[in-house]
Design a protein around this motif. Structure first.
Motif, PDB file in Angstrom:
ATOM      1  N   MET A   1       0.953  -1.297   0.007  1.00 19.00           N
ATOM      2  CA  MET A   1       0.099  -0.091   0.057  1.00 19.00           C
ATOM      3  C   MET A   1       0.882   1.179   0.040  1.00 19.00           C
ATOM      4  SD  MET A   1      -2.426   1.298   3.124  1.00 19.00           S
ATOM      5  CE  MET A   1      -3.225  -0.122   3.212  1.00 19.00           C
ATOM      6  N   ARG A   2       0.587   2.087  -1.067  1.00 21.16           N
ATOM      7  CA  ARG A   2       1.582   3.350  -1.179  1.00 21.16           C
ATOM      8  C   ARG A   2       0.501   4.419  -0.166  1.00 21.16           C
ATOM      9  NH1 ARG A   2       5.778   3.123  -3.717  1.00 21.16           N
ATOM     10  NH2 ARG A   2       6.012   5.649  -3.911  1.00 21.16           N
ATOM     11  N   LEU A   3       0.979   4.689   1.022  1.00 19.69           N
ATOM     12  CA  LEU A   3       0.262   5.482   1.938  1.00 19.69           C
ATOM     13  C   LEU A   3       0.752   6.868   1.895  1.00 19.69           C
ATOM     14  CD1 LEU A   3      -1.835   5.858   4.348  1.00 19.69           C
ATOM     15  CD2 LEU A   3       0.177   5.110   5.740  1.00 19.69           C
ATOM     16  N   PHE A   4      -0.113   8.066   1.888  1.00 20.83           N
ATOM     17  CA  PHE A   4       0.357   9.349   2.107  1.00 20.83           C
ATOM     18  C   PHE A   4      -0.537   9.852   3.229  1.00 20.83           C
ATOM     19  CE2 PHE A   4       2.186  12.955  -0.265  1.00 20.83           C
ATOM     20  CZ  PHE A   4       1.727  13.944   0.362  1.00 20.83           C
ATOM     21  N   GLN A   5       0.311  10.298   4.170  1.00 22.84           N
ATOM     22  CA  GLN A   5      -0.396  10.918   5.353  1.00 22.84           C
ATOM     23  C   GLN A   5       0.078  12.402   5.528  1.00 22.84           C
ATOM     24  OE1 GLN A   5      -0.079   8.708   8.788  1.00 22.84           O
ATOM     25  NE2 GLN A   5      -1.619   9.899   9.796  1.00 22.84           N
ATOM     26  N   ASN A   6      -1.142  13.211   5.354  1.00 17.67           N
ATOM     27  CA  ASN A   6      -0.932  14.753   5.532  1.00 17.67           C
ATOM     28  C   ASN A   6      -1.430  15.092   6.928  1.00 17.67           C
ATOM     29  OD1 ASN A   6      -0.471  17.410   4.678  1.00 17.67           O
ATOM     30  ND2 ASN A   6      -2.734  17.618   5.092  1.00 17.67           N
ATOM     31  N   SER A   7      -0.626  16.195   7.512  1.00 16.38           N
ATOM     32  CA  SER A   7      -0.980  16.536   8.824  1.00 16.38           C
ATOM     33  C   SER A   7      -0.986  18.197   8.685  1.00 16.38           C
ATOM     34  CB  SER A   7      -0.159  16.048  10.018  1.00 16.38           C
ATOM     35  OG  SER A   7      -0.489  16.423  11.390  1.00 16.38           O
ATOM     36  N   GLY A   8      -1.122  18.715   9.938  1.00 19.18           N
ATOM     37  CA  GLY A   8      -0.800  20.159  10.345  1.00 19.18           C
ATOM     38  C   GLY A   8      -0.375  20.623  11.483  1.00 19.18           C
ATOM     39  N   LEU A   9       0.041  21.820  11.369  1.00 19.82           N
ATOM     40  CA  LEU A   9       0.868  22.445  12.839  1.00 19.82           C
ATOM     41  C   LEU A   9      -0.263  23.182  13.682  1.00 19.82           C
ATOM     42  CD1 LEU A   9       4.490  22.931  11.299  1.00 19.82           C
ATOM     43  CD2 LEU A   9       3.565  20.914  12.584  1.00 19.82           C
ATOM     44  N   TYR A  10      -0.138  23.112  14.851  1.00 15.03           N
ATOM     45  CA  TYR A  10      -0.808  24.458  15.669  1.00 15.03           C
ATOM     46  C   TYR A  10       0.232  25.550  15.472  1.00 15.03           C
ATOM     47  CZ  TYR A  10      -3.457  20.716  18.401  1.00 15.03           C
ATOM     48  OH  TYR A  10      -4.412  19.816  18.895  1.00 15.03           O
ATOM     49  N   PRO A  11      -0.365  26.531  15.476  1.00 13.81           N
ATOM     50  CA  PRO A  11       0.467  27.934  15.462  1.00 13.81           C
ATOM     51  C   PRO A  11       1.482  28.174  16.531  1.00 13.81           C
ATOM     52  CG  PRO A  11      -1.843  28.380  14.640  1.00 13.81           C
ATOM     53  CD  PRO A  11      -1.684  26.948  15.282  1.00 13.81           C
ATOM     54  N   SER A  12       0.714  27.586  17.580  1.00 15.80           N
ATOM     55  CA  SER A  12       1.817  27.694  18.675  1.00 15.80           C
ATOM     56  C   SER A  12       2.906  26.645  18.777  1.00 15.80           C
ATOM     57  CB  SER A  12       0.935  27.563  19.979  1.00 15.80           C
ATOM     58  OG  SER A  12       0.126  26.604  19.989  1.00 15.80           O
ATOM     59  N   TYR A  13       2.826  25.536  17.997  1.00  9.44           N
ATOM     60  CA  TYR A  13       3.963  24.663  17.992  1.00  9.44           C
ATOM     61  C   TYR A  13       4.950  25.135  16.889  1.00  9.44           C
ATOM     62  CZ  TYR A  13       6.517  20.591  16.832  1.00  9.44           C
ATOM     63  OH  TYR A  13       7.693  19.526  16.956  1.00  9.44           O
ATOM     64  N   LEU A  14       4.528  25.886  15.949  1.00 13.90           N
ATOM     65  CA  LEU A  14       5.438  26.102  14.844  1.00 13.90           C
ATOM     66  C   LEU A  14       6.640  26.896  15.517  1.00 13.90           C
ATOM     67  CD1 LEU A  14       5.866  26.332  11.886  1.00 13.90           C
ATOM     68  CD2 LEU A  14       4.572  28.433  11.762  1.00 13.90           C
ATOM     69  N   ALA A  15       6.594  27.884  16.459  1.00 10.56           N
ATOM     70  CA  ALA A  15       7.770  28.457  16.871  1.00 10.56           C
ATOM     71  C   ALA A  15       8.802  27.482  17.261  1.00 10.56           C
ATOM     72  CB  ALA A  15       7.602  29.537  17.917  1.00 10.56           C
ATOM     73  N   ARG A  16       8.324  26.201  18.091  1.00 12.19           N
ATOM     74  CA  ARG A  16       9.102  25.298  18.643  1.00 12.19           C
ATOM     75  C   ARG A  16       9.908  24.512  17.549  1.00 12.19           C
ATOM     76  NH1 ARG A  16      10.839  21.760  22.494  1.00 12.19           N
ATOM     77  NH2 ARG A  16      10.736  19.492  21.778  1.00 12.19           N
ATOM     78  N   LEU A  17       9.125  24.155  16.496  1.00 11.72           N
ATOM     79  CA  LEU A  17       9.497  23.542  15.541  1.00 11.72           C
ATOM     80  C   LEU A  17      10.748  24.211  14.798  1.00 11.72           C
ATOM     81  CD1 LEU A  17       9.691  21.050  13.278  1.00 11.72           C
ATOM     82  CD2 LEU A  17       7.759  22.114  11.987  1.00 11.72           C
ATOM     83  N   ASN A  18      10.543  25.504  14.214  1.00  8.78           N
ATOM     84  CA  ASN A  18      11.528  26.391  13.854  1.00  8.78           C
ATOM     85  C   ASN A  18      12.835  26.314  14.451  1.00  8.78           C
ATOM     86  OD1 ASN A  18       9.691  26.703  11.407  1.00  8.78           O
ATOM     87  ND2 ASN A  18       8.955  28.881  12.495  1.00  8.78           N
ATOM     88  N   GLN A  19      12.554  26.256  15.789  1.00  8.89           N
ATOM     89  CA  GLN A  19      13.808  26.484  16.727  1.00  8.89           C
ATOM     90  C   GLN A  19      14.471  25.213  16.561  1.00  8.89           C
ATOM     91  OE1 GLN A  19      13.077  27.055  20.988  1.00  8.89           O
ATOM     92  NE2 GLN A  19      15.119  27.790  21.014  1.00  8.89           N
ATOM     93  N   LEU A  20      13.725  23.990  16.590  1.00  9.08           N
ATOM     94  CA  LEU A  20      14.450  22.671  16.711  1.00  9.08           C
ATOM     95  C   LEU A  20      15.196  22.647  14.956  1.00  9.08           C
ATOM     96  CD1 LEU A  20      11.703  20.254  18.266  1.00  9.08           C
ATOM     97  CD2 LEU A  20      13.891  21.006  19.014  1.00  9.08           C
TER      98      LEU A  20
END
Length: 362
Positions: A1-20
């Protein structure tokens, strides 16, 4: 099975991700940093977490991530994010598309999917206004009443559950210095929750109480210097809450905090009806803390007095928490039982089998 999973980010999490991911210079590097931080991992299917070759994952609303992919593929200009997501699906030759962000990518998006896509699913466990998801093969969720509301407007809807992140087992095996933890949102949609938080905060003079609150923009404005002069009292956090409030936490930081807590307080948002079983329930049990949550209809295995404790009012929540802390470690045995039972019932293997069964059925 060729699976594609799409998700999204909480705006308040984005700052942490950008730092990481500050030094991540490629799509794969940023994506891997995100997946390693485990934000949202209870929803991610086993092939995604295990990095299987036929599984592709992205956050379609992460502009930095998506434009990195587009540049690496030689796509000219500055295409809109929707077109990048469609290009990824076509490039991957996706057969099964599973979308965790369907309000952003509703039926109109499904109609644009390339012909290689044979099955489409989305997760939605909240009321969604006038969002049209009827083009999806099925809407998945773990709140029966909300699934029924999707059926009433013409969607196929199927019961589906989150699953414990396997790395949760690494947390919560040492001392638990925090007596009571709450992590969650604070806004006009959380009036019942806010009353409970205020009541339980009264224990802060005796116990170590930690609230990590993701306040709404209106709440933040109401508490600002300018907002203090405006008639926004109902949007400000009570003094007892504001006094102990800390910034929100996500991903591995959340696991670490739960693993350092005896009790995790939980409360449904006002629009959830009587259905219960939000992500915090599974995260709490997976990291071995005692769940104290509001009464309602919980998924199998989440049972009051057996694997958790429930309350019917803010006052009762405070009484139950105080009693549990006084009788500790007896309630710790309830938390340990919950961790074992939920790990068995809601594993990534069982979640993936359930999803594969749905693919075969629909």
């Amino acid at each position: 099975m060729r699976l594609f999973q799409n998700s999204g980010l909480y705006p308040s999490y984005l700052a942490r991700l950008n730092q990481l991911a500050a030094d991540a210079s490629s799509f794969e590097a940023r994506r891997q940093i995100f997946l390693n931080d485990r934000f949202g991992a209870l929803h991610f299917l086993k092939p995604v977490l295990e990095g299987e070759a036929e599984a592709f994952f992205t956050n379609g609303d992460d502009e930095i991530l998506q434009r990195q992919w587009a540049r690496e593929q030689g796509i000219p200009g500055k295409p809109v994010l929707e077109n990048i997501l469609l290009a990824q699906i076509e490039h991957h030759r996706t057969e099964v598309f599973y979308n965790l962000d369907p309000v952003r990518y509703p039926s109109a998006f499904v109609g644009k999917l390339p012909g290689c896509v044979k099955k489409t699913f989305c997760w939605r466990a909240a009321p969604s206004g006038n969002a049209d998801l009827t083009a999806y093969g099925a809407v998945l969720g773990n709140f029966p009443s909300i699934l029924e509301s999707w059926r009433r407007i013409g969607c196929r809807a199927e019961l589906f559950f989150p699953a414990l992140d396997p790395i949760m087992d690494q947390y919560g095996h040492d001392d638990r210095p925090i007596d009571v933890l709450f992590v969650g949102g604070y806004s006009r949609h959380h009036t019942a929750r806010a009353r409970t938080l205020e009541q339980v905060a009264s224990l802060a003079s005796t116990y170590q109480i930690v609230y990590c609150l993701d306040a709404s923009r209106l709440t933040k404005f109401a508490e600002s210097t300018i907002g203090a002069w405006l008639p926004l009292q109902k949007h400000r956090r009570p003094a007892a809450i504001a006094k102990i409030a800390e910034p929100p936490v996500f991903g591995r930081q959340l696991y670490e905090l739960i693993g350092s807590s005896k009790i995790v307080l939980n409360g449904a948002i006002d629009m959830a009806g009587t259905d219960r079983g939000n992500m915090r329930c599974f995260e709490t049990m997976g990291c071995g803390a005692l769940l104290v949550s509001d009464s309602g209809g919980y998924p199998p295995g989440l049972q009051a007095g057996v694997t958790m404790e429930t309350y019917d009012s803010p006052e009762q929540a405070t009484e139950i928490i105080a009693k549990c802390l006084q009788e500790w470690p007896k309630p710790a045995a309830v938390a340990a039982r919950a961790r074992s039972r939920v790990a068995e019932a809601y594993s990534k293997a069982s979640q993936w089998k359930h999803f594969a069964d749905l693919v075969a059925l629909i």
